[in-house]
Structure formats: structure tokens, C-alpha cells
Design an enzyme around this catalytic site. Structure first.
Site, PDB file in Angstrom:
ATOM      1  CG  HIS A  55      -1.927   1.222   1.279  1.00 25.13           C
ATOM      2  ND1 HIS A  55      -3.270   0.855   1.811  1.00 25.13           N
ATOM      3  CD2 HIS A  55      -2.079   2.229   0.930  1.00 25.13           C
ATOM      4  CE1 HIS A  55      -3.905   2.077   1.550  1.00 25.13           C
ATOM      5  NE2 HIS A  55      -3.122   2.772   0.949  1.00 25.13           N
ATOM      6  N   GLY A  81      -2.294  12.147   5.253  1.00 24.96           N
ATOM      7  CA  GLY A  81      -0.972  11.159   4.769  1.00 24.96           C
ATOM      8  C   GLY A  81       0.183  11.561   5.246  1.00 24.96           C
ATOM      9  NE  ARG A 134       0.696  11.336  -2.784  1.00 22.02           N
ATOM     10  CZ  ARG A 134      -0.304  11.149  -2.223  1.00 22.02           C
ATOM     11  NH1 ARG A 134      -1.244  10.560  -2.814  1.00 22.02           N
ATOM     12  NH2 ARG A 134      -0.346  11.205  -0.722  1.00 22.02           N
ATOM     13  CG  ASP A 184      -6.388   3.673  -0.479  1.00 24.54           C
ATOM     14  OD1 ASP A 184      -6.980   3.537   0.645  1.00 24.54           O
ATOM     15  OD2 ASP A 184      -5.248   4.576  -0.390  1.00 24.54           O
ATOM     16  CG  ASP A 235      -2.367   4.872   3.696  1.00 27.26           C
ATOM     17  OD1 ASP A 235      -2.005   5.303   2.521  1.00 27.26           O
ATOM     18  OD2 ASP A 235      -3.237   5.291   4.258  1.00 27.26           O
ATOM     19  CG  HIS A 290      -0.971   6.595  -1.851  1.00 26.46           C
ATOM     20  ND1 HIS A 290      -2.220   6.449  -2.539  1.00 26.46           N
ATOM     21  CD2 HIS A 290      -1.406   6.033  -0.509  1.00 26.46           C
ATOM     22  CE1 HIS A 290      -3.116   6.289  -1.904  1.00 26.46           C
ATOM     23  NE2 HIS A 290      -2.716   5.811  -0.756  1.00 26.46           N
ATOM     24  CG  HIS A 319     -10.085   4.369   2.042  1.00 25.11           C
ATOM     25  ND1 HIS A 319      -9.048   5.236   2.286  1.00 25.11           N
ATOM     26  CD2 HIS A 319     -11.432   5.097   2.694  1.00 25.11           C
ATOM     27  CE1 HIS A 319      -9.021   6.166   2.847  1.00 25.11           C
ATOM     28  NE2 HIS A 319     -10.633   6.175   3.309  1.00 25.11           N
ATOM     29  CG  HIS A 356      -5.839   2.421   5.585  1.00 19.71           C
ATOM     30  ND1 HIS A 356      -7.176   2.329   5.550  1.00 19.71           N
ATOM     31  CD2 HIS A 356      -5.326   2.914   4.809  1.00 19.71           C
ATOM     32  CE1 HIS A 356      -7.806   2.946   4.742  1.00 19.71           C
ATOM     33  NE2 HIS A 356      -6.693   3.242   4.031  1.00 19.71           N
TER      34      HIS A 356
END
Ligand SMILES: [Zn+2]
Length: 437
Positions: free
Chosen positions: A66, A332, A70, A158, A313, A68, A185, A238
Site C-alpha cells: 500500500h 497522509g 503520485r 483507495d 499507506d 502512493h 478503503h 489500514h
């Protein structure tokens, strides 16, 4: 690592006197590991460079399912290169990337592009996740079958939940044929609307709008029921709420195809951190940091295996974006480079888990959740390996991060345990904290 080879780009390695922790084969013993041409072999050769790894662990396929990264669209927060560097620095050989980029990863061409860009960079294997719904707008299903054929290993909206039960039912039904899970999520926006932290004593004291755990757990219960109805594989991202853990237990007793993950920050911190940081948005995550009773229940669930995955995450943001009032700042934090240290400090050095059990949550657990195979440290298997010094003491300094996201409530925290070497396909991508190549 005590030896000092001149050239870390060598192709064959003899990793000596290391504690082999291989959750894929169940091995926990001291021994030697031999690597040649990207794979494990079971004998040493004369040309191998020796690495004396006494006191270290060798763990295959450390995976964060998990993250990110971007890219495309928000490269000022992170991109596939900076994210890959952060992953290698944190000890990871595989990461699964969430599709809430701009545009959203909801077509096979974008899945294909991410995989190829990851291979070009060559620091970590990227397993893309595709969106469940087109544009993650929660209106109609995306082309999950086509994305799966392009290499997607799971599907998630998510950042948002798939809120409509009818759509979630259809997605889980579809997933029975895809061989990969729907990753939810879980958040009921009706309840969570406008909230920025956990609803409780600390939020009252700070005067910040809070969200109760039931905003998460009510959706987990619904999704568990939908997974039972359809037979579709569900993975809950999560989890934080005791009610969600009850739902997972129920799923287990019914034989449902349901797995779940916990994030290191939820295992280590509580909502007290929001007060201690004087409402600095560095503590603003979604789901929020929860009270101590929630944290303890989550730790128990990871210990028992009810929660079989630890995933960060990793959600980096630009400093200017996080430099906003608590109500406005984005959710985040950056997690890849603190994961191993946080998890070892919280779960190993507290005496709660054995090394092999703990490493299973970061290797075998995510492989099972994503329905991916890996044989472990056996001859012929691809040599993806992490060396961990379980007693390395260090203090988190985000300025040292390879990630572009420097925002973390772990700043200044002293941790015990760190990845000190990462090998992807027989090549070192990190040693002693320095990313190579
Ligand atoms: Zn999420």
C-alpha cells in the site's frame, strides 16, 4: 555488514553467517545464502563476493502492498523514481502502488506504463493496483479484466471507499474471475464528513471534528457480508477499529476470502500524538490515529494473524501542502523509510512477536492477500532479499529521506531496527542506508 566489497555491482554473492528468516518456507536458522545471476543457488562459487552478515537477518521479498507514488500528475509530492528510492532505502523489494493518481490508473495502458517505468528505474518491483471504478468516481466499474491482463495485482479506489453496496457487490463478483482482490478503503462518508481526527476525548479537548471507529467498521461488516455473498476476494486496507476486527473474525469463522492490513503508525501512535504535536497536520492521516485501546486491539490482531499484513499507506505530500491548518491539510504521511524500524520497535522489541512471525506480515502476508506466488529462498528463485539489523538504534530524521514527502509524526523518535541492505534480482539497490544506482 562488516565486509567491504569494492564493487557492489558484482553479480554473484555469498552472504555469510546470516540469520535466515524465510516465512515462505518457514525457515529460521543461521546459514549462508548464495546468489548468482539474479537467483539463489545452493552452493558457493569461486567468483562470489563474500558479505559477512553476522548479527543480521536475511528476509526475502519484503513487500509493502500500500503505497502512493503520485505519478502521473502529482510529481511534486513523489514520483516513481523518488518513491522507488524510498522503497529501496526502507528495505523493500516489492511495492503495490495505489491508483489514485491524476489521471487515475483505470486503463491497461497506464498499468503497463507503470510496470515498465518501474523496471527502467530498477530499484523496486512495482505491482500496480488498478481502480475499481472509472476515475475512482464510484459510478461504474473500470475495465478490471483488461487491467489484470496488463499486470494489475488488485483493485482499489483507495482515498475513497466504494460506497455503493450494489457496485461493491459487482466488483467482488467480478474479482472471483480475476485472481486478485478488491482492496477497500472502508469509510462511510456520511459519518466521516468533515472530520479530521478520531472522535473522543482528545478531539473534544482540541476542538477538532472527529470520526468514530464505526465509520470504518460498519463498512467492513458490509463488505465481509458481500464477500460471503459473492465469494469475491476482499482485502481491507489500514484497519484501525475494534469493530472491524470483529468483522474480520466473523469472516474467518465463515471461511470468507478476506484479508486485512495494519499500518505502522496505527500500531505505534495514538490520537494523543495529535495533542502532543499541538495539532500539527503531520499527525493527520486517514483513518486517523486512534486511542490506546484501539491500538492495543490492533497489535493483538497483528500478533494473532487476524491481520496478516503490515503496509505503510506511504502517502507523501509537499511541505507547503502540509503546512496548513489542521482542518485543511491533506491526509497522509511518508512511511516507507520508517516502516521496518517502527514495526520492530513496536512488535519485536516489546516481546510480542517472534522475528519469523513478524516478517511474515511483511512478506508472505501481502503475497497471500494479493494472491501472488513466491517460493522463498530456494535454488532458482529470484534473489529479492533484505538484510536487517534488528538492534540498530537510530533517530528518525525526515531530512535524510529519499522520499519527497518529509512529513511524518515519527520525526525525532528513536527506533531500534533498520534495513541495512536491499537486493533486487541479485543486485544491491541499497546498502547502509545509501541507495545505489
Ligand atoms: Zn486509504
Amino acid at each position: 555488514m562488516t565486509s567491504n566489497p569494492n564493487d557492489w555491482s558484482d553479480q554473484s554473492w555469498h552472504i555469510k553467517s546470516v540469520r535466515i528468516l524465510d516465512p515462505f518456507t518457514g525457515v529460521d536458522s543461521e546459514g549462508d545464502i548464495y546468489v548468482e545471476n539474479g537467483h539463489f543457488i545452493d552452493y558457493p562459487t569461486a567468483k562470489m563476493t563474500v558479505v559477512d552478515a553476522r548479527g543480521l537477518w536475511a528476509v526475502p521479498r519484503l513487500t509493502d502492498m500500500h503505497v502512493h507514488f503520485r505519478e502521473p500528475g502529482q510529481e511534486h509530492k513523489e514520483d516513481l523514481l523518488s518513491g522507488s528510492r524510498a522503497a529501496a532505502a526502507g528495505g523493500f523489494t516489492v511495492v503495490a502502488t495505489m491508483p489514485n493518481t491524476d489521471p487515475v490508473i483505470d486503463i491497461p495502458a497506464l498499468i503497463d506504463w507503470q510496470i515498465r517505468r518501474g523496471q527502467e528505474i530498477g530499484l523496486v518491483e512495482i505491482w500496480p493496483l488498478g481502480a475499481v471504478t472509472k476515475g475512482s468516481r464510484g459510478q461504474e466499474l473500470a475495465e478490471m479484466g483488461m487491467m489484470q491482463r496488463a499486470g494489475a495485482v488488485g483493485f482499489s479506489d483507495d482515498g475513497h471507499a466504494v460506497g455503493q453496496a450494489r457496485l461493491m457487490r459487482a466488483a467482488l463478483s467480478y474479482a472471483t474471475t480475476l485472481g486478485h482482490p478488491i482492496i477497500q478503503h472502508a469509510e462511510d462518508r456520511d459519518l466521516s464528513q468533515g472530520s479530521v481526527m478520531h472522535e473522543g476525548q482528545v478531539s473534544s479537548r482540541l476542538g477538532l471534528p472527529g470520526v468514530p471507529g464505526v465509520a470504518e467498521s460498519s463498512m467492513v461488516w458490509r463488505d465481509v457480508e458481500l464477500s460471503l455473498l459473492t465469494g469475491g476476494p476482499l482485502h481491507v486496507a489500514h484497519v484501525t477499529a475494534p469493530g472491524s476486527l470483529e468483522a474480520l473474525h466473523y469472516a474467518g469463522t465463515r471461511g470468507a476470502h478476506v484479508t486485512a492490513e495494519a499500518a505502522p503508525h496505527h500500531l505505534f501512535l495514538t490520537d494523543q500524538a495529535v495533542a502532543e504535536w499541538k495539532a500539527d497536520p503531520v499527525t493527520k492521516v486517514n483513518p486517523p490515529l486512534r486511542p490506546e485501546a484501539f491500538r492495543q486491539a490492533l497489535v493483538d490482531a497483528v500478533v494473532s494473524g487476524l491481520v496478516s499484513v503490515i503496509a505503510t499507506d506511504h502517502a507523501p505530500h509537499h511541505r507547503d501542502e502540509k503546512n496548513a491548518p489542521y482542518l485543511e491539510a491533506p491526509y497522509g504521511i511518508s512511511g516507507l523509510e520508517t516502516s521496518v524500524g517502527t514495526v520492530l520497535t513496536a512488535l519485536l522489541h516489546s516481546g510480542r512477536m517472534t522475528p519469523l512471525e513478524l516478517m511474515a506480515r511483511m512478506t508472505l502476508g501481502p503475497h497471500r492477500a494479493l494472491m501472488m506466488d513466491y517460493p522463498g529462498i530456494v535454488p532458482g528463485a529470484r534473489a529479492d532479499l533484505t538484510l536487517i539489523d534488528p538492534y540498530h538504534r537510530w533517530t528518525v530524521d525526515p531530512k535524510q529521506f529519499y522520499s519527497r514527502g518529509k512529513n511524518t509524526p515519527m520525526m525525532g523518535v528513536e527506533l531500534t531496527g533498520r534495513a541495512v541492505g536491499t537486493m533486487l534480482q541479485g543486485k544491491w539497490t541499497m546498502r547502509e542506508g545509501e541507495v545505489l544506482g
